[in-house]
Design a protein around this motif. Structure first.
Motif, PDB file in Angstrom:
ATOM      1  N   ASN A   1       0.832  -1.208   0.000  1.00 10.50           N
ATOM      2  CA  ASN A   1       0.000   0.000   0.000  1.00 10.50           C
ATOM      3  C   ASN A   1       0.868   1.261   0.000  1.00 10.50           C
ATOM      4  OD1 ASN A   1      -2.717   1.182   0.207  1.00 10.50           O
ATOM      5  ND2 ASN A   1      -2.000   1.927   2.178  1.00 10.50           N
ATOM      6  N   ILE A   2       1.963   1.241   0.771  1.00  8.16           N
ATOM      7  CA  ILE A   2       2.875   2.391   0.815  1.00  8.16           C
ATOM      8  C   ILE A   2       3.531   2.594  -0.550  1.00  8.16           C
ATOM      9  CG2 ILE A   2       5.033   3.246   1.799  1.00  8.16           C
ATOM     10  CD1 ILE A   2       4.195   1.826   4.429  1.00  8.16           C
ATOM     11  N   LEU A   3       4.001   1.497  -1.142  1.00  9.15           N
ATOM     12  CA  LEU A   3       4.649   1.594  -2.456  1.00  9.15           C
ATOM     13  C   LEU A   3       3.698   2.162  -3.495  1.00  9.15           C
ATOM     14  CD1 LEU A   3       6.562  -1.826  -2.585  1.00  9.15           C
ATOM     15  CD2 LEU A   3       7.568   0.444  -2.307  1.00  9.15           C
ATOM     16  N   ARG A   4       2.460   1.692  -3.469  1.00 10.26           N
ATOM     17  CA  ARG A   4       1.485   2.120  -4.476  1.00 10.26           C
ATOM     18  C   ARG A   4       1.162   3.607  -4.354  1.00 10.26           C
ATOM     19  NH1 ARG A   4      -3.911   2.590  -5.675  1.00 10.26           N
ATOM     20  NH2 ARG A   4      -4.557   1.733  -7.684  1.00 10.26           N
ATOM     21  N   HIS A   5       1.148   4.135  -3.130  1.00 10.86           N
ATOM     22  CA  HIS A   5       0.780   5.533  -2.943  1.00 10.86           C
ATOM     23  C   HIS A   5       1.975   6.481  -3.016  1.00 10.86           C
ATOM     24  CE1 HIS A   5      -2.995   3.764  -1.454  1.00 10.86           C
ATOM     25  NE2 HIS A   5      -3.520   4.926  -1.786  1.00 10.86           N
ATOM     26  N   LYS A   6       3.173   5.959  -2.815  1.00  9.06           N
ATOM     27  CA  LYS A   6       4.353   6.829  -2.796  1.00  9.06           C
ATOM     28  C   LYS A   6       5.101   6.846  -4.126  1.00  9.06           C
ATOM     29  CE  LYS A   6       3.891   8.252   1.414  1.00  9.06           C
ATOM     30  NZ  LYS A   6       3.530   9.669   1.675  1.00  9.06           N
ATOM     31  N   ILE A   7       4.922   5.815  -4.954  1.00 10.81           N
ATOM     32  CA  ILE A   7       5.601   5.772  -6.248  1.00 10.81           C
ATOM     33  C   ILE A   7       4.589   6.126  -7.329  1.00 10.81           C
ATOM     34  CG2 ILE A   7       6.872   4.315  -7.873  1.00 10.81           C
ATOM     35  CD1 ILE A   7       7.797   2.642  -5.499  1.00 10.81           C
ATOM     36  N   PRO A   8       4.727   7.276  -7.969  1.00  8.39           N
ATOM     37  CA  PRO A   8       3.716   7.753  -8.934  1.00  8.39           C
ATOM     38  C   PRO A   8       3.389   6.745 -10.035  1.00  8.39           C
ATOM     39  CG  PRO A   8       5.283   9.493  -8.452  1.00  8.39           C
ATOM     40  CD  PRO A   8       5.813   8.255  -7.795  1.00  8.39           C
TER      41      PRO A   8
ATOM     42  N   LEU B   1       3.506   3.467  -9.979  1.00 12.47           N
ATOM     43  CA  LEU B   1       2.684   2.371  -9.455  1.00 12.47           C
ATOM     44  C   LEU B   1       1.253   2.841  -9.193  1.00 12.47           C
ATOM     45  CD1 LEU B   1       5.134   0.623  -6.955  1.00 12.47           C
ATOM     46  CD2 LEU B   1       4.446  -0.145  -9.239  1.00 12.47           C
ATOM     47  N   LYS B   2       1.119   4.087  -8.738  1.00  7.99           N
ATOM     48  CA  LYS B   2      -0.217   4.631  -8.489  1.00  7.99           C
ATOM     49  C   LYS B   2      -1.009   4.734  -9.782  1.00  7.99           C
ATOM     50  CE  LYS B   2      -2.485   8.344  -5.905  1.00  7.99           C
ATOM     51  NZ  LYS B   2      -2.264   9.555  -5.087  1.00  7.99           N
ATOM     52  N   LYS B   3      -0.341   5.184 -10.850  1.00  7.78           N
ATOM     53  CA  LYS B   3      -1.008   5.298 -12.140  1.00  7.78           C
ATOM     54  C   LYS B   3      -1.295   3.940 -12.765  1.00  7.78           C
ATOM     55  CE  LYS B   3       0.983   9.819 -13.301  1.00  7.78           C
ATOM     56  NZ  LYS B   3       1.891  10.544 -14.217  1.00  7.78           N
ATOM     57  N   SER B   4      -0.480   2.930 -12.427  1.00  5.87           N
ATOM     58  CA  SER B   4      -0.628   1.612 -13.048  1.00  5.87           C
ATOM     59  C   SER B   4      -1.847   0.858 -12.553  1.00  5.87           C
ATOM     60  CB  SER B   4       0.618   0.770 -12.776  1.00  5.87           C
ATOM     61  OG  SER B   4       0.653   0.340 -11.421  1.00  5.87           O
ATOM     62  N   LEU B   5      -2.409   1.250 -11.388  1.00  7.24           N
ATOM     63  CA  LEU B   5      -3.570   0.592 -10.791  1.00  7.24           C
ATOM     64  C   LEU B   5      -3.294  -0.852 -10.378  1.00  7.24           C
ATOM     65  CD1 LEU B   5      -6.454   1.860 -13.128  1.00  7.24           C
ATOM     66  CD2 LEU B   5      -5.547   2.908 -11.057  1.00  7.24           C
ATOM     67  N   VAL B   6      -2.015  -1.226 -10.263  1.00 10.82           N
ATOM     68  CA  VAL B   6      -1.683  -2.573  -9.770  1.00 10.82           C
ATOM     69  C   VAL B   6      -2.126  -2.658  -8.318  1.00 10.82           C
ATOM     70  CG1 VAL B   6       0.198  -4.171  -9.247  1.00 10.82           C
ATOM     71  CG2 VAL B   6       0.267  -2.808 -11.340  1.00 10.82           C
TER      72      VAL B   6
ATOM     73  N   ALA C   1      -1.255  -7.813 -16.088  1.00  5.18           N
ATOM     74  CA  ALA C   1      -1.739  -7.568 -17.455  1.00  5.18           C
ATOM     75  C   ALA C   1      -3.005  -6.724 -17.438  1.00  5.18           C
ATOM     76  CB  ALA C   1      -1.993  -8.901 -18.162  1.00  5.18           C
ATOM     77  N   GLY C   2      -3.947  -7.084 -16.552  1.00  7.28           N
ATOM     78  CA  GLY C   2      -5.200  -6.335 -16.474  1.00  7.28           C
ATOM     79  C   GLY C   2      -4.978  -4.881 -16.105  1.00  7.28           C
ATOM     80  N   SER C   3      -4.077  -4.650 -15.143  1.00 11.23           N
ATOM     81  CA  SER C   3      -3.824  -3.283 -14.691  1.00 11.23           C
ATOM     82  C   SER C   3      -3.114  -2.464 -15.762  1.00 11.23           C
ATOM     83  CB  SER C   3      -2.982  -3.316 -13.406  1.00 11.23           C
ATOM     84  OG  SER C   3      -3.655  -4.012 -12.377  1.00 11.23           O
ATOM     85  N   ILE C   4      -2.040  -3.024 -16.317  1.00 14.78           N
ATOM     86  CA  ILE C   4      -1.249  -2.267 -17.292  1.00 14.78           C
ATOM     87  C   ILE C   4      -2.029  -2.025 -18.576  1.00 14.78           C
ATOM     88  CG2 ILE C   4       0.807  -2.347 -18.767  1.00 14.78           C
ATOM     89  CD1 ILE C   4       2.254  -3.762 -16.484  1.00 14.78           C
ATOM     90  N   ILE C   5      -2.658  -3.086 -19.107  1.00 16.72           N
ATOM     91  CA  ILE C   5      -3.445  -2.921 -20.333  1.00 16.72           C
ATOM     92  C   ILE C   5      -4.624  -1.985 -20.089  1.00 16.72           C
ATOM     93  CG2 ILE C   5      -4.882  -4.109 -22.044  1.00 16.72           C
ATOM     94  CD1 ILE C   5      -3.080  -6.558 -21.680  1.00 16.72           C
ATOM     95  N   GLY C   6      -5.224  -2.097 -18.892  1.00 12.68           N
ATOM     96  CA  GLY C   6      -6.332  -1.210 -18.548  1.00 12.68           C
ATOM     97  C   GLY C   6      -5.913   0.249 -18.539  1.00 12.68           C
TER      98      GLY C   6
ATOM     99  N   MET D   1     -13.703  -3.264 -10.655  1.00  8.55           N
ATOM    100  CA  MET D   1     -14.244  -2.046 -10.055  1.00  8.55           C
ATOM    101  C   MET D   1     -13.210  -0.923 -10.039  1.00  8.55           C
ATOM    102  SD  MET D   1     -17.411  -2.307  -9.238  1.00  8.55           S
ATOM    103  CE  MET D   1     -18.732  -3.426  -8.741  1.00  8.55           C
ATOM    104  N   ILE D   2     -11.936  -1.274  -9.813  1.00 10.42           N
ATOM    105  CA  ILE D   2     -10.878  -0.252  -9.797  1.00 10.42           C
ATOM    106  C   ILE D   2     -10.781   0.437 -11.153  1.00 10.42           C
ATOM    107  CG2 ILE D   2      -8.374   0.064  -9.698  1.00 10.42           C
ATOM    108  CD1 ILE D   2      -8.324  -2.094  -7.502  1.00 10.42           C
ATOM    109  N   LEU D   3     -10.762  -0.368 -12.222  1.00 10.30           N
ATOM    110  CA  LEU D   3     -10.695   0.213 -13.562  1.00 10.30           C
ATOM    111  C   LEU D   3     -11.954   1.010 -13.880  1.00 10.30           C
ATOM    112  CD1 LEU D   3      -9.122  -2.700 -15.659  1.00 10.30           C
ATOM    113  CD2 LEU D   3      -8.052  -0.539 -15.010  1.00 10.30           C
ATOM    114  N   LEU D   4     -13.109   0.485 -13.477  1.00 12.72           N
ATOM    115  CA  LEU D   4     -14.372   1.169 -13.757  1.00 12.72           C
ATOM    116  C   LEU D   4     -14.423   2.530 -13.081  1.00 12.72           C
ATOM    117  CD1 LEU D   4     -17.246   1.242 -14.899  1.00 12.72           C
ATOM    118  CD2 LEU D   4     -18.002  -0.027 -12.868  1.00 12.72           C
ATOM    119  N   ARG D   5     -13.914   2.597 -11.856  1.00 15.47           N
ATOM    120  CA  ARG D   5     -13.974   3.856 -11.107  1.00 15.47           C
ATOM    121  C   ARG D   5     -13.172   4.981 -11.758  1.00 15.47           C
ATOM    122  NH1 ARG D   5     -13.568   2.352  -4.672  1.00 15.47           N
ATOM    123  NH2 ARG D   5     -15.801   2.464  -4.241  1.00 15.47           N
ATOM    124  N   GLU D   6     -12.219   4.616 -12.601  1.00 18.45           N
ATOM    125  CA  GLU D   6     -11.426   5.643 -13.254  1.00 18.45           C
ATOM    126  C   GLU D   6     -12.253   6.474 -14.231  1.00 18.45           C
ATOM    127  OE1 GLU D   6      -8.131   6.548 -12.731  1.00 18.45           O
ATOM    128  OE2 GLU D   6      -8.512   5.305 -10.971  1.00 18.45           O
ATOM    129  N   ILE D   7     -13.309   5.906 -14.809  1.00 22.98           N
ATOM    130  CA  ILE D   7     -14.135   6.664 -15.756  1.00 22.98           C
ATOM    131  C   ILE D   7     -15.594   6.755 -15.308  1.00 22.98           C
ATOM    132  CG2 ILE D   7     -12.682   6.180 -17.751  1.00 22.98           C
ATOM    133  CD1 ILE D   7     -14.611   4.010 -18.585  1.00 22.98           C
TER     134      ILE D   7
END
Length: 467
Positions: free
Chosen positions: A34-41, A43-48, A191-196, A393-399
């Protein structure tokens, strides 16, 4: 049920601490992810998912210096049980959803989900059957683990990976099924996160959608989900404790039922196929028993035997989310690359072609079924069918951060029709690894199911062409 006659002789004994330490490792890894995802831009954009990052962190530590801290068997057990417990929590919810989706759209969405499993199975077998027949590189039915890893997630990938390994061993074939399946599941999340994200960026450049900032998302609170006449938050027993007790009660029923079936004389097919498959179906049995217990409780309320509402949807959502996060971390951490080296080529081919086929099919189906919200429908389905429903749901929430389109409802409500449409595929998972001939028969059956489901899904378009 066997009761071991043992006692604790010392609290310094490793057996006293081992299981708890494994959960400590999982919890710490989740926080790190969770820390990595929020502190590394990036990773945050990748939605992993944070849970996947936590699992990868454990893999890195295993490779460097902390291998003995992580127990592979314990991680596999946690993955297996977290899957079942998560589904039980979802099944106990009182689903009072005011759907924006028509019943037929929900059924068709379930059919698309099942047909994506079929496509993934076909693609997987197209890779592994020739690689076995000509080069003996991989266990011939292992391509069937693609829909379990991509479509179902780490829990089912592990369950059937273990079953496949057992059948491979009986045929003197070396196959690390659990590691192969779990690696597919982890790759599916990535794959789902990056392609998404790439697809979202494409839509943004085209001006089709405007990507929402994370801080604009709608946050839910416990008070948003309080039903009339619910038990208090804290009484003689805490409300969260009640939800956990209900989940554990249902899971106990799952075990007792499966153990009962295990003792029955079901012949050769039942012993070699049905019984092992039933242990792997803990998530499905848990769903059915959860629905049954919920039905009993509702009957008791109508009969005034229960005076309060004991089920809280918000807390059950949080419990299922916890178990699924734990499942992802443990499933990723359980991968052992030492037993995996010989399967790199099949693994890469299965994942690459599987992701491509999933993307193309869901894109075509979404354009046809989800008129007016094609992109929302596609992103939610693609995230789910390469990871889990939460990834969708994570990908859906983006739009669609406030779930204003029917896409979110489709994702939730399609589960039951998807189980009905997809049940034959689960049966084939127990049939395919018995022999090479069975795998060829499975491939032919999958092709037939693919044709039938497409005739149903695209029936209006086909009928219109005929006219």
């Amino acid at each position: 049920m066997v009761i071991l006659d043992t006692q604790v002789t010392s609290f310094a004994d490793n057996n006293v601490w081992n299981t708890v330490l494994q959960f400590c490792v999982i919890g710490t890894a989740l926080l790190v992810g969770n820390i990595l995802r929020h502190k590394i831009p990036y990773l945050k954009k990748s939605l992993v998912p944070s849970a996947l990052l936590g699992g990868i962190a454990i893999l890195i530590l295993k490779g460097l210096f902390a291998y003995d801290i992580v127990d592979k068997v314990s991680m596999e057990m946690v993955t297996y049980h977290a899957l079942g417990l998560g589904f039980v929590a979802l099944a106990l919810k009182n689903n009072r959803i005011q759907s924006k989706s028509s019943s037929m759209t929900v059924i068709e969405t379930g059919a698309v989900t099942a047909n994506t499993y079929v496509i993934q199975g076909i693609v997987g077998l197209l890779v592994t059957i020739p690689l076995f027949y000509f080069f003996k590189l991989i266990f011939y039915p292992s391509g069937m683990l693609l829909p379990m890893g991509f479509g179902q997630g780490p829990g089912q990938a592990l369950n059937f990976g273990v079953i496949f390994s057992g059948h491979a061993a009986e045929q003197n074939i070396d196959f690390a099924g659990a590691d192969f399946g779990l690696s597919i599941a982890a790759t599916g999340f990535i794959a789902g996160s990056i392609i998404g994200v790439i697809y979202l960026s494409h839509l943004k450049r085209k001006g089709i959608v405007k990507q929402q900032q994370l801080d604009e998302r709608h946050n839910t609170k416990l008070t948003d989900y309080v039903e009339p006449n619910e038990i208090p938050d804290s009484d003689s027993i805490d409300k969260l404790s009640v939800q956990m007790c209900l989940v554990l009660l249902v899971y106990l029923l799952v075990y007792l039922f499966t153990e009962f079936v295990q003792e029955l004389d079901l012949g050769d097919f039942g012993t070699k196929t049905l019984k092992p498959l039933l242990w792997g179906f803990n998530f499905l049995t848990g769903t059915l028993f959860g629905i049954f217990v919920k039905w009993i409780m509702n009957r008791f309320k109508r009969a005034k035997i229960l005076e309060k509402e004991y089920v809280n949807n918000y807390l059950l959502n949080r419990i299922s989310g916890f178990f699924f996060d734990v499942m992802i971390v443990a499933g990723t951490a359980a991968i052992n690359f030492k037993d995996f080296g010989g399967f790199i080529v099949p693994f890469v081919l299965v994942c690459v072609f599987g992701a491509l086929a999933t993307f193309l099919y869901l894109r075509a189906a979404s354009r046809y079924l989800f008129k007016g919200y094609e992109n929302e429908g596609f992103l939610s389905m693609f995230g789910m069918l390469t990871g889990t429903a939460s990834n969708g749901m994570i990908l859906l929430r983006e739009i669609d951060p406030k779930f204003e389109t029917p896409a979110a409802n489709n994702l939730v409500l399609q589960n039951f029709p998807a189980i009905l449409f997809g049940f034959p595929i689960l049966l084939l998972m127990g049939f395919a690894p018995l022999s090479f001939t069975n795998t060829i028969i499975t491939f032919v059956i999958l092709l037939a199911i693919f044709i039938v489901l497409n005739l149903f899904i695209f029936r209006r378009k086909i009928w219109k062409k005929k006219k």
